[in-house]
Design a protein around this motif. Structure first.
Motif, short mmCIF file in Angstrom:
data_model
loop_
_atom_site.label_atom_id
_atom_site.label_comp_id
_atom_site.label_asym_id
_atom_site.label_seq_id
_atom_site.Cartn_x
_atom_site.Cartn_y
_atom_site.Cartn_z
N LEU A 90 34.19 -29.66 43.83
CA LEU A 90 32.74 -29.70 43.99
C LEU A 90 32.14 -28.29 44.04
CD1 LEU A 90 32.53 -32.74 46.45
CD2 LEU A 90 32.33 -32.73 43.95
N SER A 91 32.84 -27.37 44.76
CA SER A 91 32.31 -26.00 44.80
C SER A 91 32.45 -25.34 43.43
CB SER A 91 32.99 -25.18 45.90
OG SER A 91 34.37 -25.36 45.82
N TRP A 92 33.50 -25.72 42.69
CA TRP A 92 33.66 -25.19 41.32
C TRP A 92 32.52 -25.71 40.44
CZ3 TRP A 92 34.49 -27.22 36.40
CH2 TRP A 92 34.90 -26.30 35.43
N LEU A 93 32.21 -26.99 40.58
CA LEU A 93 31.11 -27.56 39.78
C LEU A 93 29.78 -26.91 40.12
CD1 LEU A 93 32.01 -31.38 39.82
CD2 LEU A 93 31.88 -29.94 37.78
N ASP A 94 29.61 -26.55 41.41
CA ASP A 94 28.35 -25.91 41.84
C ASP A 94 28.06 -24.65 41.02
OD1 ASP A 94 27.91 -27.78 43.80
OD2 ASP A 94 28.71 -26.55 45.44
N LYS A 95 29.13 -24.03 40.52
CA LYS A 95 28.93 -22.74 39.80
C LYS A 95 28.64 -22.97 38.32
CE LYS A 95 32.23 -20.30 42.71
NZ LYS A 95 33.51 -20.98 42.79
N GLN A 96 28.67 -24.20 37.85
CA GLN A 96 28.50 -24.46 36.41
C GLN A 96 27.05 -24.85 36.10
OE1 GLN A 96 31.21 -23.64 34.76
NE2 GLN A 96 32.39 -23.46 36.66
N GLU A 97 26.71 -24.69 34.83
CA GLU A 97 25.36 -25.04 34.35
C GLU A 97 25.17 -26.57 34.37
OE1 GLU A 97 22.90 -22.93 33.32
OE2 GLU A 97 24.24 -21.37 34.09
N PRO A 98 23.92 -27.02 34.49
CA PRO A 98 23.68 -28.48 34.47
C PRO A 98 24.24 -29.13 33.20
CG PRO A 98 21.68 -27.32 35.09
CD PRO A 98 22.69 -26.27 34.71
N LYS A 99 24.88 -30.25 33.37
CA LYS A 99 25.42 -31.09 32.28
C LYS A 99 26.31 -30.33 31.29
CE LYS A 99 21.99 -34.74 32.44
NZ LYS A 99 22.54 -35.17 33.73
N SER A 100 26.99 -29.30 31.79
CA SER A 100 27.81 -28.50 30.87
C SER A 100 29.30 -28.88 30.92
CB SER A 100 27.69 -27.01 31.24
OG SER A 100 28.27 -26.79 32.52
N VAL A 101 29.72 -29.58 32.00
CA VAL A 101 31.17 -29.77 32.22
C VAL A 101 31.65 -31.10 31.67
CG1 VAL A 101 32.95 -30.03 34.02
CG2 VAL A 101 31.12 -28.34 34.30
N ILE A 102 32.77 -31.06 30.96
CA ILE A 102 33.45 -32.30 30.59
C ILE A 102 34.50 -32.57 31.66
CG2 ILE A 102 34.92 -31.03 28.91
CD1 ILE A 102 34.00 -34.52 28.09
N TYR A 103 34.41 -33.73 32.27
CA TYR A 103 35.37 -34.14 33.29
C TYR A 103 36.42 -35.02 32.60
CZ TYR A 103 37.20 -37.04 37.15
OH TYR A 103 38.04 -37.71 38.01
N ARG A 133 25.42 -32.64 39.26
CA ARG A 133 24.49 -32.27 38.19
C ARG A 133 25.18 -31.51 37.05
NH1 ARG A 133 24.41 -27.23 38.12
NH2 ARG A 133 24.86 -26.07 40.01
N ALA A 134 26.34 -30.87 37.32
CA ALA A 134 26.99 -30.07 36.27
C ALA A 134 27.80 -30.93 35.30
CB ALA A 134 27.93 -29.04 36.93
N THR A 135 28.10 -32.18 35.69
CA THR A 135 28.96 -33.02 34.84
C THR A 135 28.14 -33.65 33.71
OG1 THR A 135 30.36 -33.46 36.74
CG2 THR A 135 30.63 -34.93 34.85
N GLY A 136 28.60 -33.43 32.49
CA GLY A 136 27.83 -33.92 31.33
C GLY A 136 28.59 -34.90 30.46
N GLY A 137 29.90 -35.04 30.67
CA GLY A 137 30.68 -35.97 29.85
C GLY A 137 31.97 -36.31 30.55
N SER A 194 37.52 -26.21 22.85
CA SER A 194 36.12 -26.68 22.75
C SER A 194 35.16 -25.64 23.30
CB SER A 194 35.94 -27.99 23.53
OG SER A 194 35.95 -27.73 24.92
N ASN A 195 35.71 -24.75 24.12
CA ASN A 195 34.91 -23.69 24.73
C ASN A 195 33.88 -24.22 25.72
OD1 ASN A 195 35.16 -21.00 24.82
ND2 ASN A 195 33.51 -20.58 23.34
N GLN A 196 34.02 -25.47 26.10
CA GLN A 196 33.12 -26.10 27.05
C GLN A 196 33.80 -26.07 28.41
OE1 GLN A 196 30.43 -27.14 25.31
NE2 GLN A 196 29.34 -27.70 27.18
N PRO A 197 33.08 -25.82 29.52
CA PRO A 197 33.77 -25.88 30.82
C PRO A 197 34.37 -27.27 31.05
CG PRO A 197 31.46 -25.21 31.07
CD PRO A 197 31.65 -25.55 29.64
#
Ligand code: UDP
Length: 448
Positions: A252-265, A338-342, A289-292
């Motif tokens: 969760l703290s790692w996700l806090d540092k990412q842009e909105p909807k940028s992370v693929i989980y 909020r950072a999780t986008g897919g 993919s170069n995506q977080p």
């Protein structure tokens, strides 16, 4: 009806797999919140942590599994072992519980406990069944005898993409196969579960009837018992952990540092496994993919390895800041971040409904059972995800991640999943379908 204090008592027999324990305990909490006293019956194998649920009474039964049986990679064999070894302990347990609570309202069993019908009948206590799949997968399961008779379940590779006439949206390869050495073992499970469902006092689903109206009609025709779609369970109760593995909260703290909807989980659930080459292809695909990305690699899920030691030297350094690999995540919180986008998922129903509830579109990598049905619905019917249908290759993973996260195609999926999320929110509100069904379920249980 027996009451503990002023509360009617329910005995809930949980099934010891993660994808069952979660909805089992969610249902227990839902019913507790509506005034029932809950006694949880559980096996010693994969025993839940009772201290997370101080408001329930816990009763453990000896399942008698040997170490080798408990770690059997053939999950269907494990299910049969549990069903045969728990007959006598469950009989003893029910006898004892009923001597203490002679007029308990009912027993609720997970549908995978297919042996329980004779015993509950013997004791004369109503038996409700919790089926943890959705209705679309349930309809596919329930037609298994027809599919077997027609030879679809032993079909050739060349027919894999042919449509299934009896199940309009599915292809032959989507039928709910089981990962087992012996196909008769899968048939035995389906037969046992269907018999036990048909003789039950009613079936409870973690499903939303507004999303699966057509499948509800079909289910009602096949199963002449009361049905209650009261999902999504996890939206009715605050999270209390029924997790068998420790959730890595640093996600969760790692996700806090990412842009909105940028992370693929990415997570393939609690049972599915992969071979080394699939694992490496996914690793390179995510990285390239170069995506977080936040990736759950469950220990033991890569056949023949402990964890991620087969990653090439330098891989972890190369994803520094961009990718995080953990053993187990707080998935609901991750999906709602909020950072999780897919979500790259195996399409277990819990994961699917959790993703729909957060409007997170998916990349489907199903393995067995209901996962294939769910994947087809996600990609072709609801059109809220992409489907990895071919051999897993890094370039395809990379392209899918890019398409989902950054293309207009992905944006369209995001738009299509939004009304499904809203339906999931509305149905549990006052007067919504799941809310009405829950009211009916409670009245029904109280009428026993
Ligand atoms: N889950 C979790 N952390 C993880 C991966 C999964 O808490 O890292 C939970 C997830 O939220 C879901 C369950 O485990 O509730 C998996 O159930 P699902 O039906 O998706 O798949 P199964 O594990 O039964 O194949």
């Amino acid at each position: 009806m027996e009451t503990r204090g002023t509360k009617p008592v329910i005995f809930l027999f949980t099934f010891p797999l993660q994808g069952h324990l979660n909805p089992n305990f969610q249902l227990a909490n839902i019913l507790f919140n509506r005034g029932f006293s809950i006694t949880v019956i559980h096996t010693e194998f994969n025993s839940p942590n009772s201290s997370n649920f101080p408001h329930f009474t816990f009763v453990s039964i000896p399942d008698g599994l040997s170490d080798s049986e408990a770690s059997n990679p053939d999950v269907i064999e494990l299910l049969h072992d549990l069903n045969s070894k728990c007959v006598a302990p469950f009989d003893d347990c029910l006898k004892k519980l009923l001597s203490e609570e002679p007029t308990a309202a009912c027993v609720i069993v997970d549908a995978l406990w297919y042996f329980t019908d004779d015993l509950t009948e013997k004791f004369g206590i109503p038996r409700m069944v919790l089926r943890t799949v959705n209705l679309s997968a349930f309809v596919a399961f329930s037609k298994f005898h027809v599919l077997r008779e027609k030879g679809y379940l032993s079909l050739q590779e060349s027919q894999a993409d042919s449509p299934v006439p009896e199940l309009p949206y599915l292809r032959m390869k989507d039928l709910p196969w089981f990962q087992t050495e012996d196909p008769r073992s899968g048939d035995k499970l389906k037969r046992g579960v269907i018999k036990s469902l048909k003789s039950s006092s009613g079936i409870i689903f973690n499903a939303i009837e507004d999303l699966e109206a057509e499948q509800l009609d079909q289910t009602l025709k096949e199963f002449p018992v009361p049905l209650f779609c009261i999902g999504p369970f996890h939206r009715r109760v605050t999270a209390s952990s029924s997790s068998l593995l420790t959730q890595d909260m640093t996600c969760l703290s790692w996700l806090d540092k990412q842009e909105p909807k940028s992370v693929i989980y990415a997570s393939l659930g609690s049972i599915a496994s992969m071979d080394e080459s699939e694992f490496l292809e996914i690793a390179w695909g995510l990285r390239n993919s170069n995506q977080p990305f936040l990736w759950v690699v469950r220990p033991g899920s890569i056949r023949g390895t402990e964890w991620i030691e087969i990653l090439p030297k330098g891989f972890i350094e190369s994803i520094e800041g961009k990718g995080k690999i953990v053993k187990w995540a707080p998935q609901i919180e991750v999906l709602s971040h909020r950072a999780t986008g897919g979500f790259l998922t195996h399409c277990g129903w819990n994961s699917t409904i959790e993703s729909i509830c957060e409007a997170v579109p998916m990349i489907c990598k199903p393995s067995f059972g209901d996962q294939r049905v769910n994947a087809r619905y996600i990609s072709d019917v609801w059109r809220i995800g992409l489907h990895l249908e071919n051999k897993i290759e890094r370039l395809e993973i990379e392209n899918c991640v890019r398409a989902l996260m950054t293309s207009s195609h992905g944006e369209e999926m995001r738009k299509r999943i939004m009304p499904m999320k809203e339906t999931a929110e509305q149905c549990v509100k006052l007067g919504g379908s799941s809310d009405r069904n829950l009211g009916n379920l409670i009245a029904y249980i109280l009428s026993f």
